[in-house]
Enzyme design. Structure first.
Site, mmCIF file in Angstrom:
data_model
loop_
_atom_site.group_PDB
_atom_site.id
_atom_site.type_symbol
_atom_site.label_atom_id
_atom_site.label_comp_id
_atom_site.label_asym_id
_atom_site.label_seq_id
_atom_site.Cartn_x
_atom_site.Cartn_y
_atom_site.Cartn_z
ATOM 1 N N HIS A 152 54.952 33.525 1.993
ATOM 2 C CA HIS A 152 53.824 32.644 2.294
ATOM 3 C C HIS A 152 52.967 32.305 1.069
ATOM 4 C CE1 HIS A 152 54.893 32.577 6.400
ATOM 5 N NE2 HIS A 152 54.232 33.620 6.835
ATOM 6 N N HIS A 204 50.175 28.286 10.593
ATOM 7 C CA HIS A 204 50.504 29.596 11.158
ATOM 8 C C HIS A 204 49.626 29.952 12.368
ATOM 9 C CE1 HIS A 204 52.108 33.628 11.150
ATOM 10 N NE2 HIS A 204 52.785 33.412 10.043
ATOM 11 N N GLU A 213 56.180 27.773 13.734
ATOM 12 C CA GLU A 213 55.881 27.275 12.387
ATOM 13 C C GLU A 213 56.967 26.293 11.964
ATOM 14 O OE1 GLU A 213 55.325 30.994 9.938
ATOM 15 O OE2 GLU A 213 55.475 31.849 11.926
HETATM 16 C C1 GLA Z 1 55.812 34.790 9.330
HETATM 17 C C2 GLA Z 1 56.924 35.714 8.988
HETATM 18 C C3 GLA Z 1 56.689 37.067 9.582
HETATM 19 C C4 GLA Z 1 55.345 37.610 9.172
HETATM 20 C C5 GLA Z 1 54.273 36.608 9.522
HETATM 21 C C6 GLA Z 1 52.915 36.986 9.006
HETATM 22 O O1 GLA Z 1 55.888 34.266 10.567
HETATM 23 O O2 GLA Z 1 58.186 35.215 9.346
HETATM 24 O O3 GLA Z 1 57.723 37.954 9.216
HETATM 25 O O4 GLA Z 1 55.346 37.883 7.800
HETATM 26 O O5 GLA Z 1 54.561 35.355 9.000
HETATM 27 O O6 GLA Z 1 52.495 38.226 9.395
#
Ligand code: GLA
Length: 340
Positions: free
Chosen positions: A106, A176, A305
């Site tokens: 991220h 997110h 997402e």
């Molecule tokens: C995304 C990732 C997860 C986790 C979340 C944040 O969705 O795929 O594995 O890291 O973000 O907590």
């Protein structure tokens, strides 16, 4: 459509954080913070005189600064994981921060979710912009980004992402938001339909291996609406990797997802022009107080997402996230609400 911007709080460093609110005539209201270009609330009329806030979040800037769950945030420069926190581009190797085991997640140590963006009112909504400087978190090129949130009179929240770079660079922007159509409690009884007959196989650490697996005959088959919890506990190696669903589905086209809760009667349809969508059942959301002091925890929401597939810089065959110098990227995702 009414759009207002009011103070929300201050960061630890003393920067002012603003909250923009978009409300339509039907009474649907969305709050966006300039901190992280974050969706802080999505209040949807339930048809019985009430409103359900279907997005998890915090009441304070401190919650967002401390939290590790990226609640409601805009994710960038590259959403999700890059294996080994490395990629090569135009013959050069780039090393990024390892902020998720050996991998980059991220956008790194300080992703787009941890900056105060410039926010302004635009027709029908709010636009958040920031300039990500050359070398930020190890990425090449100065990237200008604008994320525009608009609400329609028929309860559709659209997010338009625009980006422009002066050097070739990978870009994969997403949002997110953790959705719960009852406003809280378990998400496992929500039904989900996904227009995807394949998904990305995850290896250790939820990192896509580059292979696609067929959903047919697996717990990943959501081509017909199915409660999220029906197969989540199945003895399946892919579910074991991330303790639930945390996978990028390869979208077939048409509406990507339909989420529904019989309890509230609310339905949310996700439309996107992107080829992938991470379905994440909040497996790693450690219990913590959220809005109104209510404790949020694992499996309390689902993130949908929309994205290019994770680790695409290292997986031959996945659509490339490279944005070329001088080109403008424009993508759009829409969350449409209805009562059934
Ligand atoms: C995304 C990732 C997860 C986790 C979340 C944040 O969705 O795929 O594995 O890291 O973000 O907590």
């Amino acid at each position: 459509m009414a759009v207002t911007i009011v103070p929300f709080g201050r960061t630890r460093a003393g920067e002012e954080v603003l909250a923009g609110r978009i409300e339509n005539a039907a009474g649907m209201a969305v709050t966006v913070l300039d901190y992280g270009a974050t969706i802080q609330s999505v209040c949807v009329p339930d048809g019985r005189g009430g409103r359900v806030d279907v997005a998890l979040g915090y009441d304070t800037v401190a919650g967002y600064e401390a939290g590790d769950g990226y609640l409601g945030a805009t994710i960038g420069r590259v959403g999700n994981r890059i294996g080994g926190a490395r990629f090569s581009l135009n013959g050069e190797e780039y090393d990024l921060a390892k902020n998720d085991g050996e991998n980059h997640l991220h956008g790194g140590l300080r992703g787009f979710d941890k900056y105060v963006w410039d926010m302004k009112a635009v027709p029908g909504g709010l636009a958040c912009s920031r300039i990500s400087p050359d070398g930020e978190e190890g990425y090449p090129g100065t990237l200008e980004v604008t994320v525009t949130f608009t609400l329609s009179e028929d309860d559709a929240l659209a997010i338009t992402y625009e980006a422009r770079t002066d050097r070739d660079t990978p870009v994969n922007l997403t949002n997110h938001t953790y959705f719960n159509l009852n406003g809280g409690g378990s998400v496992l009884d929500h039904t989900l339909r996904l227009a995807a007959h394949r998904f990305c196989e995850n290896g250790a650490g939820c990192l896509p291996t580059g292979r696609m697996l067929a959903v047919e005959g697996t717990p990943f088959d959501f081509r017909r609406p199915k409660p999220i919890g029906r197969d989540i506990g199945a003895d399946d190696p892919q579910l074991r990797v991330g303790g639930g669903y945390d996978h990028s589905f390869d979208l077939d086209g048409g509406p990507a997802a339909v989420l529904y809760s019989a309890q509230s009667g609310l339905e949310m349809t996700v439309e996107t022009d992107l080829p992938g969508m991470q379905v994440y059942t909040a497996n790693f959301l450690s219990p913590r107080p959220g809005k109104g002091g209510a404790v949020m925890g694992p499996r309390e929401a689902v993130c949908l997402e929309t994205q290019l597939h994770p680790n695409a810089m290292n997986c031959w065959g996945f659509p490339s996230p490279v944005l070329r110098a001088g080109k403008t990227l424009v993508t759009r995702t829409c969350y449409r609400f209805a009562r059934r």
